[in-house]
Each structure stands twice: as structure tokens, then as C-alpha cells.
Design a protein around this motif. Structure first.
Motif, PDB file in Angstrom:
ATOM      1  N   LEU A 551       0.834  -1.199   0.000  1.00 27.47           N
ATOM      2  CA  LEU A 551       0.000   0.000   0.000  1.00 27.47           C
ATOM      3  C   LEU A 551       0.870   1.251   0.000  1.00 27.47           C
ATOM      4  CD1 LEU A 551      -2.634  -1.122   2.665  1.00 27.47           C
ATOM      5  CD2 LEU A 551      -2.755  -1.366   0.185  1.00 27.47           C
ATOM      6  N   PRO A 552       0.401   2.345  -0.625  1.00 27.24           N
ATOM      7  CA  PRO A 552       1.190   3.586  -0.662  1.00 27.24           C
ATOM      8  C   PRO A 552       1.480   4.122   0.742  1.00 27.24           C
ATOM      9  CG  PRO A 552      -0.615   3.677  -2.236  1.00 27.24           C
ATOM     10  CD  PRO A 552      -0.849   2.464  -1.393  1.00 27.24           C
ATOM     11  N   GLU A 553       2.598   4.848   0.857  1.00 27.70           N
ATOM     12  CA  GLU A 553       3.011   5.427   2.119  1.00 27.70           C
ATOM     13  C   GLU A 553       2.547   6.879   2.229  1.00 27.70           C
ATOM     14  OE1 GLU A 553       4.866   3.784   4.694  1.00 27.70           O
ATOM     15  OE2 GLU A 553       4.104   2.147   3.471  1.00 27.70           O
ATOM     16  N   VAL A 554       2.626   7.413   3.436  1.00 24.94           N
ATOM     17  CA  VAL A 554       2.228   8.792   3.697  1.00 24.94           C
ATOM     18  C   VAL A 554       3.028   9.762   2.840  1.00 24.94           C
ATOM     19  CG1 VAL A 554       2.321  10.618   5.426  1.00 24.94           C
ATOM     20  CG2 VAL A 554       1.314   8.428   6.009  1.00 24.94           C
ATOM     21  N   SER A 555       4.350   9.583   2.789  1.00 26.77           N
ATOM     22  CA  SER A 555       5.195  10.520   2.037  1.00 26.77           C
ATOM     23  C   SER A 555       4.895  10.479   0.543  1.00 26.77           C
ATOM     24  CB  SER A 555       6.675  10.203   2.282  1.00 26.77           C
ATOM     25  OG  SER A 555       6.977   8.877   1.876  1.00 26.77           O
ATOM     26  N   GLU A 556       4.479   9.319   0.024  1.00 29.44           N
ATOM     27  CA  GLU A 556       4.156   9.208  -1.392  1.00 29.44           C
ATOM     28  C   GLU A 556       2.824   9.876  -1.716  1.00 29.44           C
ATOM     29  OE1 GLU A 556       6.287   4.889  -2.237  1.00 29.44           O
ATOM     30  OE2 GLU A 556       4.266   4.968  -1.412  1.00 29.44           O
ATOM     31  N   MET A 557       1.870   9.787  -0.808  1.00 31.01           N
ATOM     32  CA  MET A 557       0.540  10.324  -1.078  1.00 31.01           C
ATOM     33  C   MET A 557       0.388  11.786  -0.664  1.00 31.01           C
ATOM     34  SD  MET A 557      -1.981   7.121  -0.260  1.00 31.01           S
ATOM     35  CE  MET A 557      -3.145   7.624  -1.516  1.00 31.01           C
ATOM     36  N   PHE A 558       1.159  12.238   0.365  1.00 33.86           N
ATOM     37  CA  PHE A 558       1.002  13.595   0.872  1.00 33.86           C
ATOM     38  C   PHE A 558       2.176  14.511   0.541  1.00 33.86           C
ATOM     39  CE2 PHE A 558      -1.664  11.625   4.489  1.00 33.86           C
ATOM     40  CZ  PHE A 558      -2.769  11.609   3.652  1.00 33.86           C
ATOM     41  N   GLY A 559       3.277  13.967  -0.038  1.00 35.48           N
ATOM     42  CA  GLY A 559       4.442  14.795  -0.323  1.00 35.48           C
ATOM     43  C   GLY A 559       5.247  15.083   0.922  1.00 35.48           C
ATOM     44  N   ASN A 560       6.268  15.944   0.766  1.00 32.40           N
ATOM     45  CA  ASN A 560       7.119  16.264   1.910  1.00 32.40           C
ATOM     46  C   ASN A 560       7.243  17.755   2.175  1.00 32.40           C
ATOM     47  OD1 ASN A 560       8.787  17.146  -0.131  1.00 32.40           O
ATOM     48  ND2 ASN A 560      10.365  15.594   0.177  1.00 32.40           N
ATOM     49  N   GLY A 561       6.566  18.592   1.376  1.00 33.97           N
ATOM     50  CA  GLY A 561       6.520  20.004   1.684  1.00 33.97           C
ATOM     51  C   GLY A 561       7.559  20.867   1.015  1.00 33.97           C
ATOM     52  N   TYR A 562       8.524  20.267   0.281  1.00 35.90           N
ATOM     53  CA  TYR A 562       9.498  21.143  -0.380  1.00 35.90           C
ATOM     54  C   TYR A 562       9.850  20.686  -1.786  1.00 35.90           C
ATOM     55  CZ  TYR A 562      12.941  17.757   1.445  1.00 35.90           C
ATOM     56  OH  TYR A 562      13.632  16.620   1.767  1.00 35.90           O
ATOM     57  N   ASP A 563      10.061  19.417  -2.061  1.00 37.65           N
ATOM     58  CA  ASP A 563      10.397  19.035  -3.433  1.00 37.65           C
ATOM     59  C   ASP A 563       9.555  17.851  -3.910  1.00 37.65           C
ATOM     60  OD1 ASP A 563      11.484  16.996  -1.960  1.00 37.65           O
ATOM     61  OD2 ASP A 563      13.451  17.030  -2.942  1.00 37.65           O
ATOM     62  N   GLN A 564       8.474  17.554  -3.194  1.00 37.03           N
ATOM     63  CA  GLN A 564       7.628  16.414  -3.537  1.00 37.03           C
ATOM     64  C   GLN A 564       6.175  16.774  -3.258  1.00 37.03           C
ATOM     65  OE1 GLN A 564       8.908  12.679  -1.769  1.00 37.03           O
ATOM     66  NE2 GLN A 564       6.786  12.096  -1.493  1.00 37.03           N
ATOM     67  N   ILE A 565       5.314  16.678  -4.287  1.00 40.48           N
ATOM     68  CA  ILE A 565       3.918  17.067  -4.111  1.00 40.48           C
ATOM     69  C   ILE A 565       3.043  15.828  -3.945  1.00 40.48           C
ATOM     70  CG2 ILE A 565       4.270  19.159  -5.476  1.00 40.48           C
ATOM     71  CD1 ILE A 565       2.705  17.815  -7.726  1.00 40.48           C
ATOM     72  N   ALA A 566       1.823  16.067  -3.479  1.00 44.05           N
ATOM     73  CA  ALA A 566       0.918  14.973  -3.135  1.00 44.05           C
ATOM     74  C   ALA A 566       0.311  14.321  -4.370  1.00 44.05           C
ATOM     75  CB  ALA A 566      -0.192  15.500  -2.224  1.00 44.05           C
ATOM     76  N   ASN A 567      -0.073  13.047  -4.205  1.00 47.91           N
ATOM     77  CA  ASN A 567      -0.826  12.321  -5.224  1.00 47.91           C
ATOM     78  C   ASN A 567      -1.713  11.291  -4.524  1.00 47.91           C
ATOM     79  OD1 ASN A 567      -1.886  11.027  -7.403  1.00 47.91           O
ATOM     80  ND2 ASN A 567       0.036  10.189  -8.169  1.00 47.91           N
TER      81      ASN A 567
END
Length: 785
Positions: A551-567
Motif C-alpha cells: 500500500l502507498p506510504e504517507v510521504s508518497e501520497m502527501f508529499g514532503n513540503g518542499y520538493d515532492q507534491i501529493a498524489n
């Protein structure tokens, strides 16, 4: 379909008929077989002299021999590595319960008792594809867990630098988040972000289990590629294991683990470690611009912004062996990480000011009870709450170079915008496991795991503190049935798994520029089987299969706030995983030999992979973009001669290819990299380990031992093979390490001197990032029990 029915149903029906026939017996001999330290022993042969009645002990050491008439018998217990035991028993009309402790046929290595077919050997001979490492053999080494695991078959760990650096852990070609990590069956993440395999000292665990592709129900995990489970000291004896090591690059490691039992029966346990390193090792042949000559040249430079520190302390207090609980513990822990970030995914871009700092608190509860309500029903519960926070600082207005120089930059180092990213991810975790042994031939396991993680992320430098709130809750239910046929020579485990995921998030921006609700619920079903057949007592074959999900992880679905956006639209990864294998072990006099080998197949779809977001190369978003197929084989042989000499040789070949013929939404054009080997992934590697030692050479109770190991990695491309050129590959690598250990008072005091990469070969790893060259370390260890 008919073949499937024959495979699954007929053995079950036959076993049930056999069970019904035996139920007419008047009495049975039951019991548990343990080692002198109290560890349950599985696969011990328990027989009744002069009859054909007998049984093998299970994983919990228990056995049951039904169908015996009242009378006097001689019970014989046999197990490799232990002294044969004979017991005279008197059986009446009711079952007889026995507790049996075997005496070890002692051999020692580094002051550690080697017990022939111990827990590690027994796991290897199960139906699952699993590596099992007795880490007590390496307790005097200054290595971390990653270093030890990187020497085993099927495992390749690629690090981005020195102590504390990011790493990719691969099992049979599947890596990243496809692999899960546990300590005593509990996810490492619940202990905090500092609990990673390259932080944990090797003597914090006494055994490591590496499951490949097919996982038992009891772990309760959504792992696609496999899992690593660290098993700590489970004895109820008092003990203390403390160590400190220091060496090159101002590297320091300290660790302590221990247990004490009071007169009232209260047990206290503690584990702690501290890691620190400047990581200022030499970078060789780095391209730098010479202002005087106005040209680029190759120079050796030292890393200058790569300090790392991590700490962890975990304590528990509770009771054992009470009427209402075999184990009941309450625990709490704290971990902290401070890290200077030196490079990104390649060493052409250097960071000189970026930082990552974080800490975590956790509270835990553990409860175990055997024979709950009825004989054979066992309950195991674990629950925890974790507060995990970290801060990423990327605020400098400069770009740095390897010589330490810098130039002004109208952006941050790691992204286009300066950030002071606050990330908070509280986590609630609970697991309940029921196991029921109906008879020696039939047992069941039911496991439920609840894992809920919230997410709050915001940039402290902006006025609008949008914390991007969200929550993912995972529900994983597994049910397994194990049958032991032909007096436990043939063992089958059938299992099914349910994966449920609940996503809660405010409206978010999708890749199409639309705002949608992130609330959603999804469910998936997996299944599998593991089988082992003993052709002879120490020669067997095995096979396993699982339709696995991740299953997808939190960081993959919500991003990290600086160089990764949510999906929030991510789907889980899934794969058909198949393992085939065989093993053989024998002991002739003072010589012991063990060999195992096998093949594997992985067919994964909906791979979650980071891609640059639209035209912004500095920002990524995770998407389901790829299909991957992996085939390969592995083999390992081990040889021991008494306590004098040990040798291990292993090799792994894996062929990982891009199986994505056409991407989602694409036309009929075939992808250019279709059927290409996956780049930046070793495909042929092996290890050799040898040790030679002598007891009493320098006095009574002493031991001196020399250890040597070699790691070989065949060259591999950094890019797709059809488009790669000769300078886009990592060359062949031969990395050798030496260690000399001196132990006194039967292993109570130990001192080890090590030289890693003693030939000073240029060592590369993930994306051709340079690793340390020749380095020296000394470790002091005190162990008492």
C-alpha cells in the motif's frame, strides 16, 4: 482449476481423515523442548522407543504424540547439536505433559556457543524463502546491521555515502519501500525515524531473518519484495552487553542492551545506542574548475558538510511467567537524528548548508499468553503510539562546490524555493495475533494489524502555514493454516490476506490542475502457499508463492513540503512472487557442512515511482508508472571445522527488466526501454567470509580470531542499457575487510581491530556515489550473562 483443487483440497481432506482416526486414541504425550537458555527448539525428533510413534517439535518447541495405550515407555529426544536424551515415562488414561531441556553439544566461536541446528538453521529449513543470520557471530564487529546483511544471498544494499547515509535495500531485485523492516515482529518505524538498519549496532540483536517475496501471516505487513526482522535476546536471564567503537573520519558508536530481574519478579530491559561521524573521507578524482588555468581538472578533495549523529534509548518494564500473562511489558523510547546533507542523488551537485533534524517519542505495550482459555491457543498483542517530527532546513542563497567554494544562487540548494519544512507524523499501531494448535498435524494463525499515520507539513518561511493535513489508516488481516504430513516431513502453509486502506485529506490539487477530495477507501486481497518436503532429515526441497501487495506510504501520497507534491490517486503495487529452493546439511566428526540454493521470479505491476512534475525538474510526484519482471538464482555454502575455522561462499544473479511495453494513456508506440535491464541496479554479486581462531592460545579462557571477507559486485549500467555508453556504468568492485578479535574470560571482555577496504579500492554505490576508502576501527565490548 482441477490441479488447484488437487493441490490444496486433497491434502487437507486426507489430513482431516487421519486426525479423525487418531482421535480415538486413549492418551497422548505432549510437551515442549527447550535449550538450556530457555529457547524453544523446533524440529527436534521425539520418538517412543520400540514403536513407530513420534513427532517433530514445532516453532514453539511443542510436540504431541497421540494414540498410546497406558503403560511404561522410553521417550527419546534427538536433535543435531544437542546431546541425545532418554526419559522413562509412565502413561495412564490421560495425557502426559512434559517439559524437556536438552544439553548442548558445545562448540565455541568468539565465545559463542554454536548449537548445530539452532533457530537460524530451523528457519532456513522452513517452507518460506528466508535467510537467517546468527548475529552473535558478529557481535564483536564494529559493523552496523546493513554491513552484515549486505553479505547474504539475494540482498544488495546501496548506500549514498558514509555513516548514516541514505540507502536502498534490495531483496531479489525489489527495493525501496517494497521491503519492510521489523524488530521482534514490530515495524521499525514505530520506534522513530532514527531506527534504521544503518544505525542499529550488530550486537543489539541476536538473530536476523530476511524473508524473500513471501511473508508469513504473523508479520502482518504489506511488503511486496520481502522483509527484515531483527530478533533481540528473548531470554529471561539477566545480562549486559555494552560496546564502544571508534575509528576513521571521527566515527564513534556506542551501544548497550541489558536486562535485570528483581526479587519480586519484575523485569526491566533497556537498549540504547549513539552514532556519530564527520564522514570527512576523501573523494577521489573529482572534477573542479581551476581559475588560474581556466580549465577543469581532476582532484582529490574531502567531504566537508556531512556530519551525522543519531541516538536512541528504549526501555521496558513488566513481568513474565504469570498465570494471567506469559509476558506483559510497558515501554517508552526516544530517538534523535541530526544530519548535514552533502549530496543529492548524484555527486555532481554538492550541498553545503542543508540540514535535517528530527526526534521521536514512543510508548508501547506487549502482552503474550499461551494456552489462553484452552490448550494450544496463544495470544500475542502489541500496541504503540509514536510522535515523530523532523525539520528540513534549506535556506542558503549559495551553490557549493567540492573544494568548499560557493557562488550566489537565486534559490535554495535542493529546490527552487527556500524552505524551513516542518513535518509531523504521529502514528498509532496495533497488532493482535492468535495461533491455535489443534494437533501436531494442524495449526492455524489469525493476525490483525492496524496502522494509522497522520501528516502535517508546512514551510515555516511562508505566511500561509498550510499544514497539508491528512491521514492514512491501514487494516491488514491474515489467516493461515499449516499442516504437517508424514510425521512432519511434509509441511504446507496456506494463507490469505486482506488489505484495507482509508485515506482522509482535504481537497488537493491533482496533476490535471483540478481540486478533488482526498477521502477514499480501498480494499485488496492476497494469497499464497509455502511448502517444504524433507527427502532426508537434513535434505529437503521447498517452494512458496504469494500474490503480494504494498500500500502507498504517507510521504508518497502527501508529499514532503518542499520538493515532492501529493498524489492521493496512487494505487498499491502488486506482484506475483515465486520461490523454489533446496537445502542440505551434514555433520561428519568435527566438520559441519550446509548448502542451500534456489531460484526466484517476481512479476510486479503498478510500481510506485518518482517522476518530475510537469516541466519542473526540481519537484517530483509519485505515480503508478512501471511494470518490472525479475528472474534469478542464488546459492550459499557454509563449512565449519570445530571452533577453529569457518567459511561461507555465496553468489546471486538477478535479471530485472522493465516490463512496461506502453505507459498508461500512451499510443501504440512501444517504450524505448522495454525489456531493458533496470538501470542503477547490480545484477551479479557475491561474498566470501572466512575466520580462523584458537581457544586458550594466550591463556585459559581466551580466544584470538582473524576474520576476512570479500564483497564482489559485477559492473552495471547507470542508465538504460540500450542507450548507455562506457562511462555510464559502475565498474567491477572487489572490497576486502580484515578484523582481529581478542577475547578474555570466555568472552566477557573483547577487543577488535578492523581495517575496512584494506586494499583502498575505489568504492561506488547508488548512482555511482563514492563510498569511503581504507579505514580503521577499534571496538571494545563487555558481555556478561
Amino acid at each position: 482449476m482441477f490441479k488447484l483443487i488437487r493441490l490444496f483440497i486433497i491434502p487437507i481432506v486426507c489430513s482431516c481423515l487421519a486426525l479423525t482416526a487418531r482421535a480415538q486414541s486413549t492418551a497422548a504425550v505432549t510437551g515442549q523442548v527447550k535449550s538450556p537458555s530457555g529457547q524453544p527448539l523446533s524440529d527436534a525428533a521425539v520418538t517412543i522407543q520400540g514403536t513407530h510413534a513420534g513427532a517433530y517439535t514445532k516453532n514453539d518447541g511443542r510436540f504431541r504424540i497421540p494414540g498410546l495405550k497406558p503403560g511404561t515407555y522410553t521417550l527419546i529426544v534427538n536433535m543435531l547439536g544437542f546431546t541425545r536424551q532418554e526419559l522413562a515415562i509412565q502413561l495412564g488414561n490421560s495425557d502426559l505433559q512434559l517439559d524437556i531441556t536438552l544439553t548442548e553439544a558445545t562448540q565455541t566461536r568468539e565465545g559463542v556457543t554454536v548449537t548445530g541446528k539452532g533457530q537460524s538453521r530451523q528457519l532456513k529449513e522452513s517452507g518460506f524463502a528466508v535467510n537467517a543470520i546468527d548475529t552473535r557471530r558478529f557481535a564483536n564487529s564494529s559493523a552496523d546491521m546493513n554491513t552484515i546483511l549486505n553479505r547474504t544471498t539475494g540482498v544488495k544494499i546501496r548506500e549514498s555515502g558514509g555513516t548514516g547515509s541514505d540507502f536502498q535495500f534490495s531483496i531479489n531485485g525489489l527495493s525501496g519501500r517494497a521491503v519492510r523492516y521489523f524488530i521482534d515482529g514490530i515495524p521499525l518505524e514505530v520506534m522513530g525515524s532514527a531506527m534504521t538498519l544503518n544505525n542499529i549496532p550488530v550486537n543489539l540483536a541476536e538473530r536476523v531473518e530476511i524473508y524473500k517475496g513471501v511473508l508469513p501471516v504473523s508479520l502482518g505487513a504489506d511488503a511486496l519484495g520481502g522483509a527484515v526482522n531483527l530478533v533481540t535476546n528473548q531470554n529471561i536471564k539477566n545480562y549486559l552487553d555494552a560496546s564502544y567503537s571508534f575509528g576513521s573520519f571521527n566515527t564513534h558508536r556506542a551501544a548497550v542492551t541489558g536486562q535485570v530481574t528483581g526479587k519480586t519478579g519484575i523485569v526491566g530491559r533497556v537498549s540504547a545506542f549513539l552514532n556519530y561521524s564527520d564522514n570527512d573521507y576523501k573523494m577521489k578524482a573529482i572534477e573542479l574548475f581551476n581559475d588560474e588555468k581556466q580549465e577543469y581538472e581532476l582532484r582529490d578533495v574531502r567531504r566537508f558538510h556531512d556530519q551525522y549523529r543519531s541516538t536512541m534509548v528504549q526501555g521496558e518494564i513488566g513481568v513474565v511467567q504469570k498465570k494471567w500473562a506469559d509476558v506483559f511489558f510497558l515501554g517508552a523510547g526516544y530517538s534523535n537524528t541530526d544530519r548535514e546533507i552533502q549530496t543529492g542523488s548524484n555527486q555532481n551537485r554538492v550541498y553545503g548548508a542543508a540540514l535535517q533534524n528530527g526526534d521521536a517519542f514512543n510508548a508501547t505495550l506487549r502482552y503474550k499468553k499461551s494456552n489462553l482459555f484452552t490448550e494450544g491457543l496463544d495470544l500475542n498483542i502489541f500496541a504503540s503510539h509514536t510522535q515523530d517530527k523532523y525539520l528540513v532546513t534549506d535556506t542558503t542563497g549559495y551553490r557549493y562546490f567540492w573544494d568548499g567554494s560557493r557562488v550566489p544562487l537565486n534559490a535554495a540548494e535542493m529546490s527552487n524555493v527556500k524552505v524551513l519544512t516542518h513535518v509531523s507524523r504521529p502514528r498509532n499501531y496495533a497488532r493482535a495475533n492468535f495461533s491455535y494448535t489443534l494437533s501436531p498435524e494442524h495449526s492455524f494463525n489469525l493476525n490483525y494489524t492496524f496502522d494509522e499515520m497522520s501528516n502535517k507539513t508546512y514551510n515555516g518561511l511562508v505566511s500561509d502555514k498550510d499544514d497539508n493535513p491528512g491521514k492514512i489508516a491501514k487494516h491488514i488481516v491474515g489467516f493461515g493454516y499449516q499442516q504437517n504430513l508424514l510425521n512432519a516431513r511434509w509441511t504446507n502453509t496456506f494463507f490469505g490476506k486482506f488489505y484495507g486502506m482509508q485515506l482522509t485529506q482535504a481537497e488537493i490539487l491533482t496533476g490535471n490542475g483540478e481540486y478533488i477530495s482526498g477521502n477514499d477507501s480501498k480494499s485488496f486481497f492476497g494469497y499464497g502457499v509455502a511448502s517444504r518436503y524433507k527427502i532426508m532429515p537434513d535434505f529437503g526441497v521447498k517452494a512458496s508463492y504469494e500474490k503480494a501487495y504494498r500500500l502507498p506510504e504517507v510521504s508518497e501520497m502527501f508529499g514532503n513540503g518542499y520538493d515532492q507534491i501529493a498524489n492521493p490517486l496512487l494505487k498499491p503495487e502488486s506482484s506475483h512472487n515465486v520461490n523454489l529452493g533446496a537445502y542440505y546439511g551434514t555433520q561428519r566428526g568435527n566438520s559441519r557442512f550446509y548448502a542451500e540454493g534456489g531460484g526466484f521470479f517476481r512479476d510486479a505491476v503498478d510500481f510506485i515511482f518518482p517522476k518530475t512534475y510537469q516541466s519542473n525538474s526540481q519537484v517530483i510526484r509519485y505515480e503508478n508508472t512501471s511494470k518490472v519482471r525479475v528472474t534469478g538464482g542464488e546459492a550459499e555454502v557454509q563449512y565449519d571445522y570445530r571452533d577453529l575455522f569457518h567459511l561461507t561462499l555465496n553468489a546471486t544473479y538477478q535479471h530485472s527488466i522493465n516490463n512496461t511495453k506502453r505507459g498508461e494513456g500512451k499510443d501504440e508506440t512501444e517504450e524505448a526501454s522495454y525489456r531493458n535491464k533496470i538501470p542503477n541496479q547490480p545484477w551479479l554479486f557475491g561474498n566470501a567470509l572466512a575466520s580462523i581462531g584458537k581457544n586458550g592460545l594466550l591463556g585459559k579462557g581466551t580466544r584470538i580470531q582473524l576474520n576476512w571477507d570479500l564483497q564482489y559486485v559485477h559492473w552495471f549500467y547507470l542508465t538504460w542499457e540500450d542507450f548507455a555508453v562506457s562511462n555510464e556504468k559502475v565498474p567491477n568492485q572487489y572490497i576486502q575487510n580484515l578484523g582481529l578479535t581478542y577475547s578474555l574470560q570466555n568472552g566477557r571482555y573483547n577487543i577488535t581491530a578492523e581495517c575496512r577496504n584494506f586494499t583502498d579500492q575505489r568504492a561506488y554505490d547508488n548512482w555511482r556515489l563514492q563510498k569511503p576508502g581504507r579505514s580503521f576501527f577499534v571496538k571494545l565490548r563487555y558481555f556478561i550473562h
